[in-house]
Design an enzyme around this catalytic site. Structure first.
Site, PDB file in Angstrom:
ATOM      1  N   CYS A 113       0.818  -1.228   0.000  1.00  0.00           N
ATOM      2  CA  CYS A 113       0.000   0.000   0.000  1.00  0.00           C
ATOM      3  C   CYS A 113       0.847   1.272   0.000  1.00  0.00           C
ATOM      4  O   CYS A 113       0.318   2.370  -0.186  1.00  0.00           O
ATOM      5  CB  CYS A 113      -0.957  -0.005   1.174  1.00  0.00           C
ATOM      6  N   HIS A 134      -2.973   7.084   2.469  1.00  0.00           N
ATOM      7  CA  HIS A 134      -3.442   5.799   1.955  1.00  0.00           C
ATOM      8  C   HIS A 134      -4.846   5.548   2.510  1.00  0.00           C
ATOM      9  O   HIS A 134      -5.101   5.747   3.706  1.00  0.00           O
ATOM     10  CB  HIS A 134      -2.479   4.691   2.397  1.00  0.00           C
ATOM     11  N   ASN A 143     -10.034  -0.252   0.256  1.00  0.00           N
ATOM     12  CA  ASN A 143      -8.574  -0.132   0.219  1.00  0.00           C
ATOM     13  C   ASN A 143      -8.083  -0.707  -1.111  1.00  0.00           C
ATOM     14  O   ASN A 143      -8.136  -1.925  -1.317  1.00  0.00           O
ATOM     15  CB  ASN A 143      -7.997  -0.903   1.413  1.00  0.00           C
TER      16      ASN A 143
HETATM   17  N1  ACO Z   1     -18.081  -8.227  10.043  1.00  0.00           N
HETATM   18  C1  ACO Z   1     -18.537  -8.424  11.288  1.00  0.00           C
HETATM   19  N2  ACO Z   1     -17.726  -8.640  12.335  1.00  0.00           N
HETATM   20  C2  ACO Z   1     -16.418  -8.679  12.111  1.00  0.00           C
HETATM   21  C3  ACO Z   1     -15.865  -8.485  10.830  1.00  0.00           C
HETATM   22  C4  ACO Z   1     -16.765  -8.273   9.778  1.00  0.00           C
HETATM   23  N3  ACO Z   1     -16.345  -8.074   8.520  1.00  0.00           N
HETATM   24  N4  ACO Z   1     -14.532  -8.583  10.916  1.00  0.00           N
HETATM   25  C5  ACO Z   1     -14.230  -8.797  12.215  1.00  0.00           C
HETATM   26  N5  ACO Z   1     -15.378  -8.866  12.939  1.00  0.00           N
HETATM   27  C6  ACO Z   1     -15.506  -9.083  14.380  1.00  0.00           C
HETATM   28  C7  ACO Z   1     -14.346  -9.867  14.958  1.00  0.00           C
HETATM   29  O1  ACO Z   1     -14.556 -11.254  14.800  1.00  0.00           O
HETATM   30  C8  ACO Z   1     -14.364  -9.428  16.397  1.00  0.00           C
HETATM   31  O2  ACO Z   1     -15.384 -10.128  17.049  1.00  0.00           O
HETATM   32  P1  ACO Z   1     -15.184 -10.629  18.590  1.00  0.00           P
HETATM   33  O3  ACO Z   1     -15.012  -9.375  19.381  1.00  0.00           O
HETATM   34  O4  ACO Z   1     -16.440 -11.377  18.868  1.00  0.00           O
HETATM   35  O5  ACO Z   1     -13.950 -11.471  18.556  1.00  0.00           O
HETATM   36  C9  ACO Z   1     -14.815  -7.972  16.327  1.00  0.00           C
HETATM   37  O6  ACO Z   1     -15.449  -7.820  15.017  1.00  0.00           O
HETATM   38  C10 ACO Z   1     -13.671  -6.968  16.458  1.00  0.00           C
HETATM   39  O7  ACO Z   1     -12.597  -7.379  15.607  1.00  0.00           O
HETATM   40  P2  ACO Z   1     -11.260  -6.540  15.538  1.00  0.00           P
HETATM   41  O8  ACO Z   1     -10.329  -7.157  14.539  1.00  0.00           O
HETATM   42  O9  ACO Z   1     -10.741  -6.280  16.927  1.00  0.00           O
HETATM   43  O10 ACO Z   1     -11.827  -5.154  14.935  1.00  0.00           O
HETATM   44  P3  ACO Z   1     -11.125  -3.768  14.764  1.00  0.00           P
HETATM   45  O11 ACO Z   1     -11.942  -2.719  15.397  1.00  0.00           O
HETATM   46  O12 ACO Z   1      -9.656  -3.833  15.087  1.00  0.00           O
HETATM   47  O13 ACO Z   1     -11.249  -3.547  13.196  1.00  0.00           O
HETATM   48  C11 ACO Z   1      -9.992  -3.656  11.170  1.00  0.00           C
HETATM   49  C12 ACO Z   1     -10.647  -4.438  12.293  1.00  0.00           C
HETATM   50  C13 ACO Z   1     -11.044  -2.877  10.444  1.00  0.00           C
HETATM   51  C14 ACO Z   1      -9.333  -4.647  10.221  1.00  0.00           C
HETATM   52  C15 ACO Z   1      -8.926  -2.695  11.753  1.00  0.00           C
HETATM   53  O14 ACO Z   1      -8.105  -3.367  12.652  1.00  0.00           O
HETATM   54  C16 ACO Z   1      -8.100  -2.049  10.691  1.00  0.00           C
HETATM   55  O15 ACO Z   1      -8.554  -1.247   9.912  1.00  0.00           O
HETATM   56  N6  ACO Z   1      -6.783  -2.338  10.686  1.00  0.00           N
HETATM   57  C17 ACO Z   1      -5.883  -1.721   9.737  1.00  0.00           C
HETATM   58  C18 ACO Z   1      -6.010  -2.286   8.362  1.00  0.00           C
HETATM   59  C19 ACO Z   1      -5.146  -1.453   7.451  1.00  0.00           C
HETATM   60  O16 ACO Z   1      -4.988  -0.271   7.641  1.00  0.00           O
HETATM   61  N7  ACO Z   1      -4.543  -1.991   6.464  1.00  0.00           N
HETATM   62  C20 ACO Z   1      -3.688  -1.088   5.671  1.00  0.00           C
HETATM   63  C21 ACO Z   1      -2.662  -1.691   5.064  1.00  0.00           C
HETATM   64  S1  ACO Z   1      -3.322  -2.754   3.903  1.00  0.00           S
HETATM   65  C22 ACO Z   1      -2.024  -3.256   2.909  1.00  0.00           C
HETATM   66  O17 ACO Z   1      -0.904  -2.852   3.059  1.00  0.00           O
HETATM   67  C23 ACO Z   1      -2.347  -4.290   1.871  1.00  0.00           C
END
Ligand code: ACO
Length: 329
Positions: A123, A256, A286
């Site tokens: 990214c 990004h 993304n």
């Molecule tokens: N739908 C419903 N529930 C979901 C989903 C979904 N799509 N995905 C995860 N959950 C649930 C999980 O199972 C978890 O449930 P639990 O509490 O019962 O275990 C809950 O939601 C919370 O999950 P987390 O992973 O803790 O959620 P978080 O608030 O951290 O959000 C996310 C996840 C959106 C992926 C976030 O961490 C994020 O944006 N991270 C950065 C990603 C990024 O920036 N990538 C950039 C680089 S990409 C590249 O270089 C290719």
């Protein structure tokens, strides 16, 4: 001894392309539910800010998206493809193992002979590619560069993993970067830290006619989130310092487009008002290396970002990689 005037690079045209298939969160959730994968529009919007993404048709490859974006950038810059002397494509989803997507793009543009290569920094790819092109123009190795970010991330998504498959989309963005007497690109900085390879990767490879390992994207989202917010603030401050500018000089922040919460977090730490933040993640998801040039082109074409504006571009992604480019448009 003769003194030569310093040589700079400047963006003279932007272009982008999104494949026509737009999939809303609701439509994606319905599709995933058929395979027993549960998600919702509400969860995706609240955690990421994403409302929709575009997916390329099965017969469309990375270089096709790159070609459409490149043509638009060339037209905007009023530059004939035949006069381009450098093509760099940032991508992690190339058409083939080799040749590079840049060579395939060169062929599709119908031009031959100029340098063409890919940059793989996930990214952060576009920020890396733009920095390399700027350096080559400053040293005189090139004069008119086509710099593209293009991705078909839909090909490497695990649609059984709801924590990743709802986040990404396909698309391409491009700029024409030309030699100039006055600076367009003011400063840039690139970083990588290979200690974090495991938090975001596609750990598969081709060997002996087989795929070894897993060819689908794996991400520890919370770990990526935590790292991203910190490094994006540091690198933004660093490029501003290098250019002798301050946050007050920034007209637009184009980070990004991964997650609205990371983007707002960076703007907040930088004390930048939210109306200076360009947001396209809601409509694009993304798109990895394509996200920054896509957002740049859309904001230029909508009239928001204007010639002369100071723009801060930021990338962060797998590797772990990150970087920033400060420029006057
Ligand atoms: N739908 C419903 N529930 C979901 C989903 C979904 N799509 N995905 C995860 N959950 C649930 C999980 O199972 C978890 O449930 P639990 O509490 O019962 O275990 C809950 O939601 C919370 O999950 P987390 O992973 O803790 O959620 P978080 O608030 O951290 O959000 C996310 C996840 C959106 C992926 C976030 O961490 C994020 O944006 N991270 C950065 C990603 C990024 O920036 N990538 C950039 C680089 S990409 C590249 O270089 C290719």
């Amino acid at each position: 001894m003769t003194s030569t005037a310093p040589r700079y690079s400047r963006i003279t045209g932007t272009g982008s392309y999104l494949p026509p298939n737009r999939l809303t969160n609701a439509a994606l959730a319905e599709q995933l539910a058929r395979d027993g994968v549960e998600t919702s529009d509400q969860w995706i919007v609240e955690r990421t800010g994403i409302k929709a993404r575009h997916f390329a048709a099965p017969d469309v490859v990375c270089s096709d998206l790159a070609l459409a974006a490149a043509r638009r950038a060339l037209e905007a810059a009023d530059v004939d493809a035949a006069n381009i002397d450098l093509i760099i494509v940032a991508t992690s989803t190339p058409d083939m193992v080799f040749p590079s997507t840049a060579c395939l793009l060169q062929q599709k543009l119908g031009v031959h002979g100029c340098a063409a290569f890919d940059v793989q920094a996930v990214c952060s790819g576009f920020v890396y590619a733009l920095t390399v092109a700027d350096s080559m123009i400053r040293t005189g190795a090139a004069s008119k560069a086509l710099v593209v970010g293009s991705e078909v991330f839909s090909r490497i998504l695990d649609f059984k993993d709801r924590t990743t498959c709802v986040l990404f989309g396909d698309g391409a963005g491009a700029v024409v970067l030309e030699a100039s007497d006055t600076p367009g690109i003011l400063s840039s900085e690139l970083h990588a830290d290979g200690r974090h390879v495991d938090i975001l990767c596609v750990p598969g490879t081709v060997s002996g006619g087989q795929i070894l390992g897993d060819p689908l994207l794996k991400m520890d989202g919370p770990a990526v989130f935590k790292l991203a917010v910190g490094v994006l603030e540091d690198v933004a401050r660093s490029v501003l310092d290098k250019a002798g500018r301050t946050t007050e000089d920034v007209d637009w922040l184009i980070p990004h487009q991964a997650n609205i919460r990371i983007m707002q977090g960076t703007a907040k730490r930088m004390k930048l008002p939210m109306d200076k933040l360009i947001v396209t993640v809601d409509e694009h998801g993304n798109t990895s290396a394509a996200s920054v040039p896509l957002a740049l082109d859309e904001s230029v074409r909508s009239g928001k970002v204007k010639r002369g504006d100071t723009v801060l571009l930021e990338g962060v992604g797998g590797g772990f990689t990150w970087g920033a480019v400060l420029l006057d448009l």
